[in-house]
Write an enzyme that holds these catalytic residues in place. Structure first.
Site: not given
Length: 171
Positions: A100, A128, A102, A131
């Site tokens: 991801h 999410c 992040e 993260c």
């Protein structure tokens, strides 16, 4: 622009195109969200392009976008586990080989020896839960989000831990 208008709206600045007129410059949050959108253009995900920028004291620490780990083939509609198994957005985050945005921003800080403590994350989509846990432990104190992700659990987790979460309105 008069002195009084300068003091009332610091986001109004002289126009470069038309002398005597003013233009509205973006707020600092709008400015860094634009960088997150730019980072998202590097995404190799076939489902959703996400970008993230870690900032402290108005300086960019790291950027990230979502996609396959370094050195691996990019996902395709044929190889995306989430597409081929019909996983809905916001569910089963572990069924994805992509990293991801992040996570990549945090990893970039770690690779280059830059602390993410007390940083602000600007991100195109809300984090999410996976993260969110990483952001909390990385010492991120504020998250600025442009769009909501279908799963709001990550945002709730951030707020519960004391991380300030702000959403920029679509314009």
């Amino acid at each position: 622009m008069t002195k009084s208008s300068e003091s009332t709206d610091k986001n109004l600045v002289p126009s470069n195109e038309k002398p005597g007129l003013v233009r509205k410059r973006p707020s600092i949050d709008e400015y860094f969200v634009k960088f997150a959108h730019l980072a998202a253009t590097r995404s190799t995900c076939v489902r959703r392009q996400v970008g993230a920028v870690l900032v402290r004291d108005k300086h960019i620490l790291a950027t990230g976008y979502n996609g396959a780990p370094a050195g691996m083939e990019h996902c395709t509609t044929e190889t995306c586990l989430r597409l081929t198994t019909g996983v809905k957005p916001g569910e089963r985050h572990e069924l994805c080989r992509g990293v991801h945005a992040e996570q990549n921003a945090i990893i970039q800080c770690a690779l280059h020896g830059v602390s993410s403590r007390d940083a602000t994350l600007y991100v195109t989509h809300s984090p999410c839960t996976i993260c969110a846990k990483m952001l909390i432990n990385a010492g991120i104190t504020r998250v600025i989000v442009k769009r909501r992700y279908p799963d709001d659990d990550g945002v709730q987790m951030l707020k519960e831990s004391g991380v300030q979460v702000d959403f920029l309105l679509e314009k």
